[in-house]
Scaffold this active site. Structure first.
Site, PDB file in Angstrom:
ATOM      1  N   SER A 369      30.659  42.105  -5.339  1.00  0.00           N
ATOM      2  CA  SER A 369      31.313  41.450  -6.508  1.00  0.00           C
ATOM      3  C   SER A 369      31.620  42.190  -7.600  1.00  0.00           C
ATOM      4  CB  SER A 369      30.542  40.098  -6.805  1.00  0.00           C
ATOM      5  OG  SER A 369      31.437  39.455  -7.872  1.00  0.00           O
ATOM      6  N   ARG A 370      33.052  42.760  -7.853  1.00  0.00           N
ATOM      7  CA  ARG A 370      33.263  43.515  -8.756  1.00  0.00           C
ATOM      8  C   ARG A 370      33.560  42.908 -10.227  1.00  0.00           C
ATOM      9  NH1 ARG A 370      37.067  44.759  -4.476  1.00  0.00           N
ATOM     10  NH2 ARG A 370      36.262  46.496  -3.152  1.00  0.00           N
ATOM     11  N   VAL A 371      33.408  41.662 -10.210  1.00  0.00           N
ATOM     12  CA  VAL A 371      33.780  40.885 -11.429  1.00  0.00           C
ATOM     13  C   VAL A 371      32.729  39.950 -11.922  1.00  0.00           C
ATOM     14  CG1 VAL A 371      35.402  39.669 -12.820  1.00  0.00           C
ATOM     15  CG2 VAL A 371      36.294  41.278 -11.198  1.00  0.00           C
TER      16      VAL A 371
END
Length: 513
Positions: A369-371
């Site tokens: 999950s990049r955010v």
């Protein structure tokens, strides 16, 4: 007949026409009409409409509509939004001077509809507040805010290790029958009493699969805040193509009214195939894997509409969970790589873990999950580091441990702890856990309270911890989902309750067998 008589007859005729016009309204505006030159599976060629616009809605006989898609010099390639069995070459085609739109409004909550806005349940006609075009520009960058609030799925492995934020786009991918839809459904069910509106968009699904999804949503009380938009596998490719855009416009209406919205696209593999079919029939040049070159743009302009609006625009959010299907675990295929590059992270479901009964079959090593980590609740952030480290050490050692019988005490301890992490991260379908329940179980896990309990008793031990946490004061439980800082006293209370709950299991393990 004399000239005088003829003029008198004309006067009578004009008088009669004037009286008739007073009682009837006439549409005297000129209409641009063309005709069908050829009909294919879901696609028609039309000539005689020189002023038609791109993606303009066209009307065919039998109340059938289509969208102008190829605007060539001599003819137009149109996508049909329905069955072409009654359509023949030579039939007349009218311009509508508008684009495809869909009804939106609060009255759609709890309804099952088609991509044209038609009802597909037994609750009567659709009432709506207004209509919005299905194709709309994505929100400008300056009108967006950072992802700052979590969207809780109720699934331990996701909320702790692959968190999702409101306004994020998190891809769910995996082979057939690995539980992709189950994760999306769990997330929808978990939004109960959280003031999040959900839109489930089924694209080219089997009727039986859609019926099961709707039944599960009803059984868990989720239809009250959910809209289901359906296209089945036997629908025309045109309907399958417009379905996600129509669903997004419905979701955007709520977002622009300050609401938090979750939309699930199930799945974009079928959407890409429908668009490939239409493009090949329209003689567009094929590219990699026979998909047209603009397939990336088709999905990016859809998913870019998901965002978190600025406070000046109401602060609403649209979180997207697109689902795609991989073949033989090949995430490097064209459509998966396209969508991985568009989205803000992915949840990968492994068929190997599914076969071993590790459900949900989330492979933590390939998921990211990049955010969402920036929106994760502090209580999770404090635990997630130890959890990831312990699990990654376990996965690395587990493979090598199969080849050696002599393991030192530290390695044996890491392996035993890792097995219990994997066991705790298992979760039954449609049984989401609250924030406090997840924090309590994961705290006990990272503090080693489960390490002396056998794997066979782990499920019962976990339930005992959850029951003990339920007896804690309400303000302590609520503090974990609302606090901006780690509630250390609350964590201590949880650990104390967990130790008491697990004492009986630990003593039972020490008894001679």
């Amino acid at each position: 007949m004399g000239v005088t008589d003829y003029n008198g007859l004309l006067d009578d005729t004009f008088d009669a026409f004037a009286k008739h016009r007073e009682n009837h309204s006439f549409d005297l505006a000129p209409k641009e009409v063309g005709h069908v030159t050829s009909v294919s599976a879901g696609v028609v060629k039309v000539s005689g409409l020189p002023n038609v616009g791109y993606e303009e809605l066209l009307k065919f006989p039998g109340n059938l509509y289509g969208i102008a898609f190829n605007i060539d010099e001599d003819e137009i390639g149109a996508i049909l939004l329905g069955e072409d069995s009654e359509l023949n070459a030579g039939d007349l085609v009218e311009r509508t001077n508008r684009v495809m739109d869909v009804p939106v409004g609060k009255a759609l909550l709890g309804r099952v509809i088609g991509p044209l806005g038609q009802p597909m349940d037994d609750k009567g006609p659709i009432s709506y507040e207004k209509r919005l075009p299905i194709e709309r520009d994505a929100t400008a960058i300056m009108d967006r805010s950072a992802v700052s609030m979590p969207l809780q799925t109720g699934i331990k492995v996701i909320d702790a290790l692959i968190p999702i934020g409101r306004g994020q786009r998190e891809l769910i991918l995996g082979d057939r029958q690995t539980g992709k839809t189950a994760i999306a459904l769990d997330t929808i069910v978990n939004q109960k009493d959280k003031e999040v509106i959900c839109v489930y968009c089924a694209i080219g699904q089997r009727a039986s699969s859609v019926a099961k999804v709707i039944a599960d949503l009803k059984e868990n009380g989720a239809m009250a805040y959910t809209i289901v938009l359906v296209t089945e596998g036997n629908n025309s490719p045109g309907l399958q193509y417009i379905a996600p855009y129509a669903a997004t416009s419905i979701a955007e209406y709520f977002m622009q009214n300050g609401k938090d919205v979750l939309i699930v696209y199930d799945d974009l593999t079928n959407h890409a195939r429908a668009y490939r079919e239409l493009s090949l029939l329209l003689k567009r040049p094929p590219g990699r894997e026979a998909f047209p070159g603009d397939i990336f743009y088709i999905h990016s302009r859809l998913l870019e509409r998901s965002t978190h609006l600025s406070d000046e625009l109401g602060g609403g959010s649209l979180t997207a969970l697109p689902i795609i299907e991989t073949e033989a675990q090949n995430i490097a295929a064209y459509i998966p790589t396209n969508l991985i590059s568009i989205t803000d992270g992915q949840i990968y479901l492994s068929p190997k873990q599914f076969e071993l009964g590790i459900l949900p079959a989330v492979e933590v090593g390939k998921s990211v999950s990049r955010v969402g980590g920036k929106a994760q609740l502090p209580a999770y952030s404090a635990i997630a580091g130890d959890l990831k480290l312990g699990f990654s050490q376990f996965e690395e050692l587990e493979t090598f441990a199969r080849f050696g019988s002599h393991l030192d005490e530290e390695t044996r301890s890491i392996l035993e702890h890792g097995k219990r992490i994997r066991e705790i991260l298992k979760q039954n379908e449609l049984q989401p856990l609250s924030v406090a329940e997840q924090i309590g179980v994961l705290l006990a896990l990272t503090n080693g309270l489960f390490d002396t309990i056998s794997l066979e008793n782990m499920r019962e031990a976990e339930m005992a911890v959850i029951k003990s946490i339920a007896n804690l004061p309400e303000e302590v439980l609520n503090s974990f989902s609302s606090s901006k800082e780690v509630n250390e006293s609350g964590q201590e209370s949880m650990l104390t309750a967990s130790k008491t709950a697990l004492k009986a299991f630990q003593e039972a393990e020490q008894l001679p067998k």
